[in-house]
Design a protein around this motif. Structure first.
Motif, PDB file in Angstrom:
ATOM      1  N   GLU A 140       0.839  -1.199   0.000  1.00  0.00           N
ATOM      2  CA  GLU A 140       0.000   0.000   0.000  1.00  0.00           C
ATOM      3  C   GLU A 140       0.874   1.249   0.000  1.00  0.00           C
ATOM      4  O   GLU A 140       1.852   1.342   0.750  1.00  0.00           O
ATOM      5  CB  GLU A 140      -0.933   0.012   1.208  1.00  0.00           C
TER       6      GLU A 140
ATOM      7  N   PHE B 237       0.550   5.585  -0.015  1.00  0.00           N
ATOM      8  CA  PHE B 237      -0.308   6.759   0.135  1.00  0.00           C
ATOM      9  C   PHE B 237       0.351   7.921  -0.600  1.00  0.00           C
ATOM     10  O   PHE B 237       1.479   8.312  -0.289  1.00  0.00           O
ATOM     11  CB  PHE B 237      -0.498   7.106   1.610  1.00  0.00           C
TER      12      PHE B 237
ATOM     13  N   VAL C 210      -0.677   6.649   8.056  1.00  0.00           N
ATOM     14  CA  VAL C 210      -0.723   7.995   7.471  1.00  0.00           C
ATOM     15  C   VAL C 210      -0.698   9.019   8.595  1.00  0.00           C
ATOM     16  O   VAL C 210      -1.485   8.928   9.543  1.00  0.00           O
ATOM     17  CB  VAL C 210      -2.000   8.174   6.612  1.00  0.00           C
TER      18      VAL C 210
ATOM     19  N   HIS D 232      -4.565   6.383  -2.476  1.00  0.00           N
ATOM     20  CA  HIS D 232      -3.791   5.216  -2.089  1.00  0.00           C
ATOM     21  C   HIS D 232      -4.349   3.994  -2.806  1.00  0.00           C
ATOM     22  O   HIS D 232      -5.442   4.039  -3.369  1.00  0.00           O
ATOM     23  CB  HIS D 232      -3.762   5.012  -0.567  1.00  0.00           C
TER      24      HIS D 232
ATOM     25  N   ASP E 125     -10.081   4.158   6.100  1.00  0.00           N
ATOM     26  CA  ASP E 125      -9.942   5.100   4.977  1.00  0.00           C
ATOM     27  C   ASP E 125     -10.844   6.315   5.184  1.00  0.00           C
ATOM     28  O   ASP E 125     -10.441   7.460   4.944  1.00  0.00           O
ATOM     29  CB  ASP E 125     -10.321   4.427   3.654  1.00  0.00           C
TER      30      ASP E 125
ATOM     31  N   HIS F 265     -10.306  12.014  -2.496  1.00  0.00           N
ATOM     32  CA  HIS F 265      -9.480  10.901  -2.042  1.00  0.00           C
ATOM     33  C   HIS F 265      -9.824   9.734  -2.953  1.00  0.00           C
ATOM     34  O   HIS F 265     -10.969   9.282  -2.999  1.00  0.00           O
ATOM     35  CB  HIS F 265      -9.777  10.561  -0.576  1.00  0.00           C
TER      36      HIS F 265
END
Length: 224
Positions: A123, A125, A152, A173, A186, A207
């Motif tokens: 993953e 970001f 994050v 992400h 999230d 996002h």
């Protein structure tokens, strides 16, 4: 068998020359990039084997170099060809974003983020930092994680936004699982970032979560 050794009129490369790349299947396009097969298997056969192994084209492009080279007939040269093709596509879309208002073409933004993130096995970001006219200032991968997620830190996002003199950001992400639906975490981090950056008069415009072959937009779903 190499692409050039196919009977006249039957090879993917000749089909591309005659009719354009849009008419080729995923396997045929992949065969053109691979160029050659291996003993007993044509380039198209090798492409079909890769697609079956990975599930689809997005799965092939998401394979890391070690996984690709472990496949019979795929050596370092073919891995380099695949990686170069993906990077060319990513840079092309990024250059389109830099030429205009990012929010005037959300489709290009999603395409860029898919090229940028879909092939990652962990993953990642990412933040797109934008000026007051919503032009792209910088794209940065801020946090790297495991297969399950990345930690994050809103403070770090704010620091980078101020350093770039950004007036707005687009967060993004990937979900290595391939499913683009947002998790509770999230949604929570989006709320925290929106609140924190809002205190600095920096807008969170979207996002985007990138899955395998799809992307989820908080803005389009009315979640911002």
């Amino acid at each position: 068998m190499a692409i050039g050794d196919w009977p006249r009129g039957e090879g993917p490369r000749e089909k591309l020359h005659l009719h354009g790349p849009g008419v080729l299947s995923d396997a045929e396009l992949l065969a053109v990039v691979l160029r050659t097969g291996r003993r007993g298997l044509s380039a198209l056969g090798l492409a079909c084997a890769l697609l079956e192994r990975a599930g689809d084209l997005a799965g092939v492009l998401a394979m890391d170099a070690a996984a690709l080279e472990a496949e019979p007939g795929i050596g370092s040269a073919k891995v380099a060809q695949l990686q170069a093709a993906v990077e060319l596509a990513r840079r092309s879309v990024e250059q389109q974003l830099r030429r205009g208002n990012v929010m005037s073409s959300p489709r290009h933004t999603r395409r860029f983020l898919q090229h940028h993130l879909a092939s990652r096995s962990r993953e990642v970001f990412t933040c797109l930092f934008l000026d007051s006219q919503h032009r792209l200032l910088r794209c940065e991968d801020l946090f790297l994680g495991t297969l399950d997620g990345a930690a994050v830190y809103p403070r770090e996002v704010a620091v980078r936004a101020l350093q770039h003199r950004a007036a707005a950001v687009i967060l993004a992400h990937n979900h290595p699982s391939g499913v683009a639906e947002p998790s509770h975490a999230d949604r929570r981090i989006t709320e925290r970032l929106q609140a924190g950056l809002g205190l600095l008069d920096i807008r969170v415009l979207d996002h985007v979560i990138v899955g395998r072959g799809e992307a989820f937009s908080f803005a389009e779903q009315g979640l911002l």
